[in-house]
Design a protein around this motif. Structure first.
Motif, PDB file in Angstrom:
ATOM      1  N   VAL A   1     -59.580 -23.768  -5.455  1.00  0.00           N
ATOM      2  CA  VAL A   1     -59.559 -22.732  -4.565  1.00  0.00           C
ATOM      3  C   VAL A   1     -58.267 -22.411  -3.876  1.00  0.00           C
ATOM      4  CG1 VAL A   1     -60.746 -22.149  -2.394  1.00  0.00           C
ATOM      5  CG2 VAL A   1     -61.863 -23.646  -4.006  1.00  0.00           C
ATOM      6  N   LEU A   2     -57.857 -21.202  -3.875  1.00  0.00           N
ATOM      7  CA  LEU A   2     -56.403 -20.445  -3.140  1.00  0.00           C
ATOM      8  C   LEU A   2     -56.927 -19.725  -2.279  1.00  0.00           C
ATOM      9  CD1 LEU A   2     -53.457 -20.402  -3.028  1.00  0.00           C
ATOM     10  CD2 LEU A   2     -53.614 -18.490  -4.598  1.00  0.00           C
ATOM     11  N   PHE A   3     -56.908 -19.922  -0.893  1.00  0.00           N
ATOM     12  CA  PHE A   3     -57.007 -19.049   0.408  1.00  0.00           C
ATOM     13  C   PHE A   3     -55.662 -18.715   0.751  1.00  0.00           C
ATOM     14  CE2 PHE A   3     -59.040 -18.491   4.604  1.00  0.00           C
ATOM     15  CZ  PHE A   3     -58.879 -17.172   4.620  1.00  0.00           C
ATOM     16  N   ALA A   4     -55.114 -17.445   0.520  1.00  0.00           N
ATOM     17  CA  ALA A   4     -53.986 -16.817   0.785  1.00  0.00           C
ATOM     18  C   ALA A   4     -54.047 -16.266   2.107  1.00  0.00           C
ATOM     19  CB  ALA A   4     -53.333 -15.959  -0.176  1.00  0.00           C
ATOM     20  N   ASN A   5     -54.136 -17.245   3.030  1.00  0.00           N
ATOM     21  CA  ASN A   5     -54.411 -16.621   4.563  1.00  0.00           C
ATOM     22  C   ASN A   5     -53.497 -16.205   5.468  1.00  0.00           C
ATOM     23  OD1 ASN A   5     -56.033 -17.030   7.127  1.00  0.00           O
ATOM     24  ND2 ASN A   5     -54.686 -18.439   7.329  1.00  0.00           N
ATOM     25  N   ALA A   6     -52.297 -16.615   5.124  1.00  0.00           N
ATOM     26  CA  ALA A   6     -51.075 -16.525   6.039  1.00  0.00           C
ATOM     27  C   ALA A   6     -50.793 -14.965   6.235  1.00  0.00           C
ATOM     28  CB  ALA A   6     -49.545 -17.061   5.541  1.00  0.00           C
ATOM     29  N   GLY A   7     -50.639 -14.765   7.592  1.00  0.00           N
ATOM     30  CA  GLY A   7     -50.250 -13.193   7.726  1.00  0.00           C
ATOM     31  C   GLY A   7     -50.069 -13.274   9.351  1.00  0.00           C
ATOM     32  N   ARG A   8     -49.615 -11.833   9.859  1.00  0.00           N
ATOM     33  CA  ARG A   8     -49.371 -11.842  11.258  1.00  0.00           C
ATOM     34  C   ARG A   8     -49.834 -10.636  11.747  1.00  0.00           C
ATOM     35  NH1 ARG A   8     -43.369 -12.963  12.517  1.00  0.00           N
ATOM     36  NH2 ARG A   8     -43.986 -14.874  11.778  1.00  0.00           N
ATOM     37  N   THR A   9     -50.302 -10.470  12.868  1.00  0.00           N
ATOM     38  CA  THR A   9     -50.558  -8.841  13.315  1.00  0.00           C
ATOM     39  C   THR A   9     -49.451  -8.416  14.127  1.00  0.00           C
ATOM     40  OG1 THR A   9     -52.854  -9.810  13.844  1.00  0.00           O
ATOM     41  CG2 THR A   9     -52.461  -8.036  14.847  1.00  0.00           C
ATOM     42  N   THR A  10     -49.240  -7.297  13.972  1.00  0.00           N
ATOM     43  CA  THR A  10     -48.321  -6.659  14.464  1.00  0.00           C
ATOM     44  C   THR A  10     -48.736  -5.185  15.298  1.00  0.00           C
ATOM     45  OG1 THR A  10     -47.349  -5.235  12.653  1.00  0.00           O
ATOM     46  CG2 THR A  10     -46.306  -7.756  13.238  1.00  0.00           C
ATOM     47  N   PHE A  11     -48.185  -4.875  16.348  1.00  0.00           N
ATOM     48  CA  PHE A  11     -48.581  -3.767  16.950  1.00  0.00           C
ATOM     49  C   PHE A  11     -47.456  -2.706  17.273  1.00  0.00           C
ATOM     50  CE2 PHE A  11     -51.854  -6.456  18.297  1.00  0.00           C
ATOM     51  CZ  PHE A  11     -52.894  -5.647  18.564  1.00  0.00           C
ATOM     52  N   SER A  12     -47.695  -1.502  16.773  1.00  0.00           N
ATOM     53  CA  SER A  12     -46.539  -0.544  17.286  1.00  0.00           C
ATOM     54  C   SER A  12     -46.957   0.947  16.782  1.00  0.00           C
ATOM     55  CB  SER A  12     -45.133  -0.650  16.504  1.00  0.00           C
ATOM     56  OG  SER A  12     -44.208   0.061  16.761  1.00  0.00           O
ATOM     57  N   PRO A  13     -47.274   1.776  17.780  1.00  0.00           N
ATOM     58  CA  PRO A  13     -47.616   3.434  17.358  1.00  0.00           C
ATOM     59  C   PRO A  13     -46.516   3.787  16.605  1.00  0.00           C
ATOM     60  CG  PRO A  13     -46.905   3.082  19.510  1.00  0.00           C
ATOM     61  CD  PRO A  13     -46.884   1.619  19.148  1.00  0.00           C
ATOM     62  N   LEU A  14     -46.806   5.044  15.883  1.00  0.00           N
ATOM     63  CA  LEU A  14     -45.993   5.713  14.812  1.00  0.00           C
ATOM     64  C   LEU A  14     -44.574   5.937  15.358  1.00  0.00           C
ATOM     65  CD1 LEU A  14     -45.360   7.139  12.323  1.00  0.00           C
ATOM     66  CD2 LEU A  14     -46.695   9.247  13.310  1.00  0.00           C
ATOM     67  N   ALA A  15     -44.723   6.658  16.916  1.00  0.00           N
ATOM     68  CA  ALA A  15     -43.265   7.039  17.437  1.00  0.00           C
ATOM     69  C   ALA A  15     -42.328   5.908  17.541  1.00  0.00           C
ATOM     70  CB  ALA A  15     -43.375   7.891  18.681  1.00  0.00           C
ATOM     71  N   GLU A  16     -42.875   4.689  17.603  1.00  0.00           N
ATOM     72  CA  GLU A  16     -42.072   3.458  17.720  1.00  0.00           C
ATOM     73  C   GLU A  16     -41.847   2.535  16.677  1.00  0.00           C
ATOM     74  OE1 GLU A  16     -43.943   1.483  21.259  1.00  0.00           O
ATOM     75  OE2 GLU A  16     -44.052   3.358  22.569  1.00  0.00           O
ATOM     76  N   VAL A  17     -42.119   2.827  15.498  1.00  0.00           N
ATOM     77  CA  VAL A  17     -42.217   1.834  14.181  1.00  0.00           C
ATOM     78  C   VAL A  17     -40.575   1.859  13.997  1.00  0.00           C
ATOM     79  CG1 VAL A  17     -42.694   1.695  11.874  1.00  0.00           C
ATOM     80  CG2 VAL A  17     -44.546   2.370  13.573  1.00  0.00           C
ATOM     81  N   THR A  18     -40.160   0.771  13.676  1.00  0.00           N
ATOM     82  CA  THR A  18     -38.893   0.446  13.360  1.00  0.00           C
ATOM     83  C   THR A  18     -38.834   0.195  12.090  1.00  0.00           C
ATOM     84  OG1 THR A  18     -38.827  -1.530  14.211  1.00  0.00           O
ATOM     85  CG2 THR A  18     -38.002   0.036  15.777  1.00  0.00           C
ATOM     86  N   GLU A  19     -37.624  -0.034  11.316  1.00  0.00           N
ATOM     87  CA  GLU A  19     -37.486  -0.460  10.069  1.00  0.00           C
ATOM     88  C   GLU A  19     -37.743  -1.982  10.028  1.00  0.00           C
ATOM     89  OE1 GLU A  19     -34.104  -0.834   6.524  1.00  0.00           O
ATOM     90  OE2 GLU A  19     -33.727   0.181   8.424  1.00  0.00           O
ATOM     91  N   GLU A  20     -37.524  -2.629  11.138  1.00  0.00           N
ATOM     92  CA  GLU A  20     -37.549  -4.092  11.065  1.00  0.00           C
ATOM     93  C   GLU A  20     -39.001  -4.498  11.171  1.00  0.00           C
ATOM     94  OE1 GLU A  20     -33.593  -3.126  12.013  1.00  0.00           O
ATOM     95  OE2 GLU A  20     -35.495  -2.487  13.029  1.00  0.00           O
ATOM     96  N   HIS A  21     -39.842  -3.592  12.005  1.00  0.00           N
ATOM     97  CA  HIS A  21     -41.288  -3.642  12.372  1.00  0.00           C
ATOM     98  C   HIS A  21     -41.734  -3.465  10.752  1.00  0.00           C
ATOM     99  CE1 HIS A  21     -45.231  -3.277  14.111  1.00  0.00           C
ATOM    100  NE2 HIS A  21     -45.504  -2.235  12.966  1.00  0.00           N
ATOM    101  N   TYR A  22     -41.623  -2.485  10.234  1.00  0.00           N
ATOM    102  CA  TYR A  22     -42.141  -2.197   8.863  1.00  0.00           C
ATOM    103  C   TYR A  22     -41.761  -3.268   7.799  1.00  0.00           C
ATOM    104  CZ  TYR A  22     -42.696  -0.416   4.331  1.00  0.00           C
ATOM    105  OH  TYR A  22     -43.135   0.026   2.922  1.00  0.00           O
ATOM    106  N   GLU A  23     -40.555  -3.805   7.691  1.00  0.00           N
ATOM    107  CA  GLU A  23     -40.156  -4.797   6.989  1.00  0.00           C
ATOM    108  C   GLU A  23     -40.973  -6.148   7.161  1.00  0.00           C
ATOM    109  OE1 GLU A  23     -38.473  -4.578   4.124  1.00  0.00           O
ATOM    110  OE2 GLU A  23     -37.610  -2.638   4.643  1.00  0.00           O
ATOM    111  N   GLU A  24     -41.033  -6.393   8.445  1.00  0.00           N
ATOM    112  CA  GLU A  24     -41.672  -7.693   8.765  1.00  0.00           C
ATOM    113  C   GLU A  24     -43.343  -7.593   8.514  1.00  0.00           C
ATOM    114  OE1 GLU A  24     -42.436 -10.082  12.905  1.00  0.00           O
ATOM    115  OE2 GLU A  24     -42.557  -8.455  13.099  1.00  0.00           O
ATOM    116  N   SER A  25     -43.984  -6.674   8.722  1.00  0.00           N
ATOM    117  CA  SER A  25     -45.240  -6.478   8.468  1.00  0.00           C
ATOM    118  C   SER A  25     -45.598  -6.591   6.865  1.00  0.00           C
ATOM    119  CB  SER A  25     -45.962  -4.939   8.920  1.00  0.00           C
ATOM    120  OG  SER A  25     -46.100  -5.298  10.309  1.00  0.00           O
TER     121      SER A  25
END
Length: 250
Positions: A84-108
């Protein structure tokens, strides 16, 4: 008899939240579990709660490929293979379109897509035939919720990979499915509280539209993960199991 007697499971993001609840449930059902998490204290606590005779903790970051190599090298060194392999790791991130940065995109994308991709890829040599692979998506992927576009897109990518990998691995009898949790009472939910709201206000806000009228518990998500991990779902592959209190259905 447990549903996973004699099985070996690997869970990422396993030191808290849904990952820990799933690792604990897998162990209760008879599996030996390998947990990977970033925080030493949290990881040690998780292994202690599960029981050292049932679990091994590997400290590491799933976005670091060397850490993933070390995780699977630990399994191999113990002369075990993975059921059994459960690839569960992840992170919820919030940012509306007008505020999305390159760093936000890369992190997600790094945390939610890249880590899942390489977790499964690097596990392949150790996966037993007829193994179960479980990926983590999100109910936001199909709802168009404002402010989470990049996060939702990253989870939609995981839904797509679930289908593809179920097809690619079918010749080995390996089942690949996804679990899509709704809002769940975990530290991640508190951490995702938007600026200007208290955790209690945020919890009430996300629970309000849920037909069952509440958020989920980590144990409820773990029960769904157990179903996909066990022989109870032996004729199921390629699905996304929505564990969301009905919010995406009603």
């Amino acid at each position: 008899m447990g549903q996973l007697d004699g099985k070996v499971a690997v869970v990422t993001g396993a030191s808290k939240g849904i990952g820990f609840a799933s690792a604990q449930r897998f162990a209760e059902e008879g599996a030996y579990v390998y947990l990977i998490g970033r925080g030493k204290e949290e990881l040690d606590r998780a292994v202690t709660e599960i029981g050292a005779h049932r679990a091994t903790g590997v400290r590491g970051d799933v976005t670091n490929l060397a850490d993933l190599d070390r995780l699977f090298a630990t399994v191999a060194a113990d002369e075990r293979r993975i059921d059994v392999l459960f690839a569960n790791a992840g992170r919820t991130t919030f940012s509306p379109l007008a505020e999305v940065t390159e760093e936000h995109y890369e992190e997600s994308t790094r945390i939610n897509v890249r880590s899942s991709l390489f977790t499964v890829q690097k596990a392949l040599p150790l996966l037993n035939d007829q193994a179960s692979v479980i990926l983590a998506t999100s109910t936001t992927a199909g709802r168009g919720t404002a402010g989470v576009g990049v996060y939702a897109a990253s989870k939609a990518a995981i839904r797509s990979l679930t289908r593809t990998w179920a097809n690619e691995l079918r010749h080995r009898g390996i089942r690949v499915n996804a679990i899509a949790p709704g809002a769940t009472e975990t530290p991640a939910l508190v951490a995702a509280t938007p600026e200007g709201l208290t955790p209690e206000e945020f919890r009430a806000m996300v629970a309000a539209p849920v037909p069952l009228g509440r958020t989920s518990t980590a144990a409820e998500q773990a029960a769904a993960a157990l179903f996909l991990a066990s022989a109870e779902s032996s004729y199921i592959t390629g699905i996304e199991l929505l564990v969301d209190g009905g919010i995406n259905q009603i």
